[in-house]
Design an enzyme around this catalytic site. Structure first.
Site, mmCIF file in Angstrom:
data_model
loop_
_atom_site.group_PDB
_atom_site.id
_atom_site.type_symbol
_atom_site.label_atom_id
_atom_site.label_comp_id
_atom_site.label_asym_id
_atom_site.label_seq_id
_atom_site.Cartn_x
_atom_site.Cartn_y
_atom_site.Cartn_z
ATOM 1 N N LYS A 1 4.429 1.798 9.957
ATOM 2 C CA LYS A 1 5.236 1.096 8.968
ATOM 3 C C LYS A 1 6.775 1.127 9.741
ATOM 4 C CE LYS A 1 2.458 -0.120 6.043
ATOM 5 N NZ LYS A 1 1.687 -1.495 5.818
ATOM 6 N N TYR B 1 0.748 6.448 9.172
ATOM 7 C CA TYR B 1 0.780 5.355 8.480
ATOM 8 C C TYR B 1 2.299 5.124 8.400
ATOM 9 C CZ TYR B 1 0.819 2.743 4.065
ATOM 10 O OH TYR B 1 1.206 1.699 3.043
ATOM 11 N N ASP C 1 -11.050 -12.002 5.408
ATOM 12 C CA ASP C 1 -11.360 -10.568 5.378
ATOM 13 C C ASP C 1 -12.275 -10.217 6.412
ATOM 14 O OD1 ASP C 1 -10.353 -8.001 3.631
ATOM 15 O OD2 ASP C 1 -12.414 -7.750 4.518
ATOM 16 N N ILE D 1 1.265 0.990 -5.657
ATOM 17 C CA ILE D 1 0.991 -0.269 -6.307
ATOM 18 C C ILE D 1 -0.304 0.250 -7.339
ATOM 19 C CG2 ILE D 1 0.115 -2.771 -6.553
ATOM 20 C CD1 ILE D 1 1.395 -3.040 -3.709
ATOM 21 N N ASP E 1 -11.936 -10.929 11.719
ATOM 22 C CA ASP E 1 -11.482 -9.709 12.204
ATOM 23 C C ASP E 1 -10.074 -9.905 12.616
ATOM 24 O OD1 ASP E 1 -11.057 -7.434 13.323
ATOM 25 O OD2 ASP E 1 -12.646 -7.359 14.662
ATOM 26 N N GLY F 1 -8.608 -6.360 -0.063
ATOM 27 C CA GLY F 1 -8.058 -5.123 -0.366
ATOM 28 C C GLY F 1 -7.555 -5.222 -1.653
ATOM 29 N N GLN F 2 -6.756 -3.961 -2.234
ATOM 30 C CA GLN F 2 -6.064 -3.947 -3.489
ATOM 31 C C GLN F 2 -4.927 -5.217 -3.731
ATOM 32 O OE1 GLN F 2 -3.033 -1.067 -4.215
ATOM 33 N NE2 GLN F 2 -3.609 -1.006 -6.379
ATOM 34 N N ARG G 1 -14.980 -8.464 5.938
ATOM 35 C CA ARG G 1 -15.981 -8.768 5.058
ATOM 36 C C ARG G 1 -16.250 -9.815 4.213
ATOM 37 N NH1 ARG G 1 -15.485 -3.139 5.508
ATOM 38 N NH2 ARG G 1 -13.624 -3.187 4.011
ATOM 39 N N GLY H 1 -6.841 -9.930 5.510
ATOM 40 C CA GLY H 1 -7.088 -8.583 4.696
ATOM 41 C C GLY H 1 -7.095 -8.819 3.112
HETATM 42 C C1 AKB Z 1 -0.229 4.993 -0.071
HETATM 43 O O1 AKB Z 1 -0.261 5.888 -1.012
HETATM 44 O O2 AKB Z 1 -0.440 5.306 1.316
HETATM 45 C C2 AKB Z 1 0.188 3.507 -0.359
HETATM 46 C C3 AKB Z 1 1.617 3.330 0.075
HETATM 47 C C4 AKB Z 1 2.591 4.003 -1.146
HETATM 48 O O3 AKB Z 1 2.068 3.020 0.901
HETATM 49 N N1 AKB Z 1 -0.120 3.486 -1.374
#
Ligand code: AKB
Length: 314
Positions: free
Chosen positions: A144, A140, A34, A170, A51, A11-12, A36, A8
């Protein structure tokens, strides 16, 4: 860390971590992947399209490049995750499970970022402790917390060297984040330079922890290089450097651009998420166990962000 795989990498975090690691460990020793093509990452070191949901392909890259450390950076972030929770679970947990299994089978260390999103409305709000109630209300965050538990499980059951930090939002000036709740704190700098105004989707008075990319990159390396005998925790460490509201960051920008204007068009999903997250984290364990110490604060970061973006936009 001698031969590193980044999953990955487009990404950022990955786009800057690849360059950062290549400077330390040598271009040829950091394989960026990645889903892509990423021309910028292929320019100065090995790059492969991968992938992360395909465990066989991941294992093949690891074997071919003699990898000893994996950074699994695949993630659908908090706000976008709420639009398609099933996909968020599939991608986030699929990439993690494959990384854990490949790390177990090929004897690799594994870094997977966690997030302030692992906390929820029932966690203590201020100075949120390392070990506390974690009942997130986003998919999300659920990914985590599950990821933290699963990574600890792989360490305890199989001896896999899993490590992680709970990243704040970040802030960076290379690759823009996408789909996060904290994205406003990046967008605001670009809009301030380009248009002198910004419409913020997060309420003016909501505090969230943030970190500048140079500190975030350093945290990854320092944790992965830390003496394992010093680590009481592994998945995942609170790290902190600054906490602010949209009003506070806007006021800081006005020190450089006095005419900067901000108004609000609140996104109800982002509001709910932001309000469910901590105001600030207590990072004592990271400081004690592996010497974490931030170098950037809001003032220094704002000066740097505006200078870099201005020079690029000229
Ligand atoms: C988000 O906003 O989803 C992320 C994070 C804080 O994990 N930047």
């Amino acid at each position: 860390m001698k031969h590193i795989l980044i999953v990955g990498a487009g990404g950022q975090i990955g786009s800057e971590l690849t360059t950062y690691l290549r400077k330390i460990y040598g271009n040829a020793n950091v394989v960026a992947t990645d889903v892509r093509e990423c021309k910028n990452l292929a320019a100065d070191g090995p790059f492969e399209v991968l992938d992360a949901l395909n465990a066989t392909s991941m294992a093949s890259v690891v074997a071919r490049h003699n990898i000893d450390t994996i950074f699994n950076l695949v993630a659908l972030l908090s706000a976008v995750g709420e639009r398609n929770p099933q996909m968020a679970w599939g991608v986030n947990m699929g990439a993690l499970m494959n990384s854990l299994e490949v790390a177990r089978q090929h004897h690799c260390a594994l870094f997977t970022p966690s997030s302030i999103g692992a906390f929820g409305p029932t966690s203590p709000k201020d100075g949120t402790p390392q070990d506390t109630i974690m009942q997130p209300t986003t998919v999300y965050g659920i990914c985590k917390v599950t990821g933290e538990l699963l990574s600890n499980y792989y360490h305890l059951k199989y001896g896999v060297d899993t490590r992680s930090v709970r990243f704040p939002g970040i802030i960076s000036n290379v690759t823009q984040p996408g789909g996060g709740t904290t994205d406003y704190a990046v967008e605001i700098y670009y809009e301030a330079v380009r248009n002198g105004k910004y419409t913020c989707a997060v309420p003016s008075d909501v505090y969230m922890d943030m970190i500048y990319m140079p500190d975030a990159l350093r945290a990854c390396v320092e944790l992965m290089e830390a003496d394992p005998r010093q680590l009481i925790h592994r998945n995942s460490f609170n790290i902190a450097s600054m906490s602010f509201t949209p009003e506070i960051i806007a006021a800081e920008i006005r020190k450089h651009i006095p005419e900067f204007e901000m108004d609000y068009y609140i996104d109800p999903v982002k509001r709910e998420i932001a309000e469910s997250w901590p105001n600030s984290l207590d990072d004592t364990c990271a400081r004690q166990e592996w010497g974490w110490k931030p170098e950037w604060d809001l003032e220094k970061m704002t000066t740097d962000m505006l200078n870099v973006i201005r020079s690029r936009e000229k």
